[in-house]
Design a protein around this motif. Structure first.
Motif, PDB file in Angstrom:
ATOM      1  N   ARG A  12       9.919  -0.283   9.461  1.00  0.00           N
ATOM      2  CA  ARG A  12       9.553  -0.574  10.841  1.00  0.00           C
ATOM      3  C   ARG A  12       8.767   0.581  11.461  1.00  0.00           C
ATOM      4  NH1 ARG A  12      14.433  -2.384  12.616  1.00  0.00           N
ATOM      5  NH2 ARG A  12      15.170  -0.253  12.577  1.00  0.00           N
ATOM      6  N   ASP A  13       9.188   1.817  11.139  1.00  0.00           N
ATOM      7  CA  ASP A  13       8.623   2.988  11.793  1.00  0.00           C
ATOM      8  C   ASP A  13       8.665   4.165  10.818  1.00  0.00           C
ATOM      9  OD1 ASP A  13       8.006   4.440  14.509  1.00  0.00           O
ATOM     10  OD2 ASP A  13       9.624   5.590  13.565  1.00  0.00           O
ATOM     11  N   TYR A  14       7.575   4.899  10.730  1.00  0.00           N
ATOM     12  CA  TYR A  14       7.528   6.033   9.803  1.00  0.00           C
ATOM     13  C   TYR A  14       8.592   7.080  10.116  1.00  0.00           C
ATOM     14  CZ  TYR A  14       2.906   4.400   8.264  1.00  0.00           C
ATOM     15  OH  TYR A  14       1.858   3.660   7.766  1.00  0.00           O
ATOM     16  N   ALA A  15       8.678   7.504  11.376  1.00  0.00           N
ATOM     17  CA  ALA A  15       9.573   8.608  11.737  1.00  0.00           C
ATOM     18  C   ALA A  15      11.033   8.273  11.442  1.00  0.00           C
ATOM     19  CB  ALA A  15       9.397   8.987  13.202  1.00  0.00           C
ATOM     20  N   GLU A  16      11.475   7.062  11.814  1.00  0.00           N
ATOM     21  CA  GLU A  16      12.873   6.726  11.570  1.00  0.00           C
ATOM     22  C   GLU A  16      13.163   6.598  10.080  1.00  0.00           C
ATOM     23  OE1 GLU A  16      13.755   3.071  13.661  1.00  0.00           O
ATOM     24  OE2 GLU A  16      12.812   1.836  12.113  1.00  0.00           O
ATOM     25  N   ALA A  17      12.197   6.086   9.319  1.00  0.00           N
ATOM     26  CA  ALA A  17      12.394   5.951   7.878  1.00  0.00           C
ATOM     27  C   ALA A  17      12.444   7.318   7.203  1.00  0.00           C
ATOM     28  CB  ALA A  17      11.283   5.090   7.268  1.00  0.00           C
ATOM     29  N   VAL A  18      11.521   8.207   7.557  1.00  0.00           N
ATOM     30  CA  VAL A  18      11.527   9.553   6.973  1.00  0.00           C
ATOM     31  C   VAL A  18      12.836  10.251   7.326  1.00  0.00           C
ATOM     32  CG1 VAL A  18      10.470  11.851   7.098  1.00  0.00           C
ATOM     33  CG2 VAL A  18       9.027   9.825   6.835  1.00  0.00           C
ATOM     34  N   SER A  19      13.275  10.133   8.564  1.00  0.00           N
ATOM     35  CA  SER A  19      14.520  10.765   8.985  1.00  0.00           C
ATOM     36  C   SER A  19      15.701  10.246   8.171  1.00  0.00           C
ATOM     37  CB  SER A  19      14.754  10.519  10.481  1.00  0.00           C
ATOM     38  OG  SER A  19      15.981  11.069  10.874  1.00  0.00           O
ATOM     39  N   PHE A  20      15.809   8.943   7.990  1.00  0.00           N
ATOM     40  CA  PHE A  20      16.920   8.379   7.231  1.00  0.00           C
ATOM     41  C   PHE A  20      16.900   8.872   5.790  1.00  0.00           C
ATOM     42  CE2 PHE A  20      18.770   5.295   4.349  1.00  0.00           C
ATOM     43  CZ  PHE A  20      20.046   5.173   4.867  1.00  0.00           C
ATOM     44  N   TYR A  21      15.769   8.745   5.139  1.00  0.00           N
ATOM     45  CA  TYR A  21      15.719   9.092   3.715  1.00  0.00           C
ATOM     46  C   TYR A  21      15.875  10.583   3.466  1.00  0.00           C
ATOM     47  CZ  TYR A  21      15.011   4.304   2.603  1.00  0.00           C
ATOM     48  OH  TYR A  21      15.229   2.955   2.481  1.00  0.00           O
ATOM     49  N   THR A  22      15.358  11.420   4.363  1.00  0.00           N
ATOM     50  CA  THR A  22      15.491  12.863   4.145  1.00  0.00           C
ATOM     51  C   THR A  22      16.826  13.393   4.666  1.00  0.00           C
ATOM     52  OG1 THR A  22      14.275  13.409   6.181  1.00  0.00           O
ATOM     53  CG2 THR A  22      13.009  13.268   4.125  1.00  0.00           C
ATOM     54  N   ASP A  23      17.264  12.952   5.821  1.00  0.00           N
ATOM     55  CA  ASP A  23      18.504  13.477   6.405  1.00  0.00           C
ATOM     56  C   ASP A  23      19.749  12.810   5.827  1.00  0.00           C
ATOM     57  OD1 ASP A  23      16.866  15.085   7.978  1.00  0.00           O
ATOM     58  OD2 ASP A  23      17.006  13.771   9.724  1.00  0.00           O
ATOM     59  N   GLU A  62       3.361  -9.726  11.328  1.00  0.00           N
ATOM     60  CA  GLU A  62       4.648 -10.419  11.465  1.00  0.00           C
ATOM     61  C   GLU A  62       5.263 -10.761  10.112  1.00  0.00           C
ATOM     62  OE1 GLU A  62       7.925 -11.261  13.177  1.00  0.00           O
ATOM     63  OE2 GLU A  62       6.227 -10.505  14.332  1.00  0.00           O
ATOM     64  N   ALA A  63       4.464 -11.166   9.147  1.00  0.00           N
ATOM     65  CA  ALA A  63       4.997 -11.505   7.818  1.00  0.00           C
ATOM     66  C   ALA A  63       5.635 -10.280   7.170  1.00  0.00           C
ATOM     67  CB  ALA A  63       3.890 -12.073   6.928  1.00  0.00           C
ATOM     68  N   GLN A  64       4.980  -9.124   7.284  1.00  0.00           N
ATOM     69  CA  GLN A  64       5.554  -7.903   6.718  1.00  0.00           C
ATOM     70  C   GLN A  64       6.795  -7.485   7.492  1.00  0.00           C
ATOM     71  OE1 GLN A  64       2.580  -4.837   6.251  1.00  0.00           O
ATOM     72  NE2 GLN A  64       1.286  -6.148   4.980  1.00  0.00           N
ATOM     73  N   ARG A  65       6.768  -7.608   8.824  1.00  0.00           N
ATOM     74  CA  ARG A  65       7.952  -7.257   9.615  1.00  0.00           C
ATOM     75  C   ARG A  65       9.144  -8.140   9.231  1.00  0.00           C
ATOM     76  NH1 ARG A  65       3.927  -5.875  13.198  1.00  0.00           N
ATOM     77  NH2 ARG A  65       3.680  -7.932  14.082  1.00  0.00           N
ATOM     78  N   ALA A  66       8.889  -9.383   8.910  1.00  0.00           N
ATOM     79  CA  ALA A  66       9.964 -10.303   8.524  1.00  0.00           C
ATOM     80  C   ALA A  66      10.618  -9.902   7.205  1.00  0.00           C
ATOM     81  CB  ALA A  66       9.430 -11.730   8.434  1.00  0.00           C
TER      82      ALA A  66
END
Length: 130
Positions: A12-23, A62-66
Motif C-alpha cells: 500500500r505504501d513504501y514507508a510503512e512496508a519498509v518499516s515493517f520489514y526492517t523493524d 485498483e486491481a493492484q490494490r485489491a
C-alpha cells in the motif's frame, strides 16, 4: 547459474512496508531508488543474506490494490528460515508481529505462521538438520 533474485510484493505504501520489514522482521534495506515517476525501486531481504530479496512495489491501480495481502490466495506464500527459532519468534512478537498459531515442532522443523502488515501469510521456520 540462474536463480530467483527478487519476488515482487505489492504494498500500500513504501514507508510503512519498509518499516515493517526492517523493524519488525529485521530485514535490511538493500536499495531504495526513486524512479522519477512517483514510483521507487525498493528491495529488502533478510539481514546478512545474499539470497532472494523482496521488491516492494506500491500498488498503482485498483486491481493492484485489491491484491494487497491476498497475493497467494490466503495460503502461506513466504517462508522465512531461521537458525534461532525461539529468539526470532520472541523478537518478532515483541515487535508486534501477529502470529496465527503457537509454535509447532514438526518432523521437518519448528514452525509458526504469521502475517505481514497486509495479511500475507508467512512461515517462520527453523528446518530440522539431517
Amino acid at each position: 547459474m540462474p536463480h530467483i533474485a527478487l519476488v515482487t510484493l505489492v504494498v500500500r505504501d513504501y514507508a510503512e512496508a519498509v518499516s515493517f520489514y526492517t523493524d519488525a522482521l529485521g530485514f535490511e534495506l538493500v536499495e531504495d531508488t526513486d524512479r522519477g515517476d512517483g514510483s521507487r525501486w525498493v528491495v529488502v531481504r533478510p539481514r546478512g543474506t545474499e539470497g532472494t530479496g523482496l521488491l516492494l512495489a506500491r500498488a498503482k491501480d485498483e486491481a493492484q490494490r485489491a491484491s494487497i495481502g491476498a497475493q497467494t490466495g490466503g495460503r502461506v506464500g513466504f517462508f522465512l528460515h531461521t537458525e534461532d527459532f525461539a529468539g526470532d519468534h520472541a523478537r518478532m512478537l515483541a515487535a508486534g508481529v501477529r502470529f496465527l498459531e503457537e509454535p509447532r515442532h514438526e518432523a521437518y522443523g519448528s514452525v509458526a505462521v504469521f502475517e505481514d502488515l497486509y495479511g500475507n501469510r508467512w512461515d517462520l521456520l527453523q528446518p530440522t538438520r539431517p
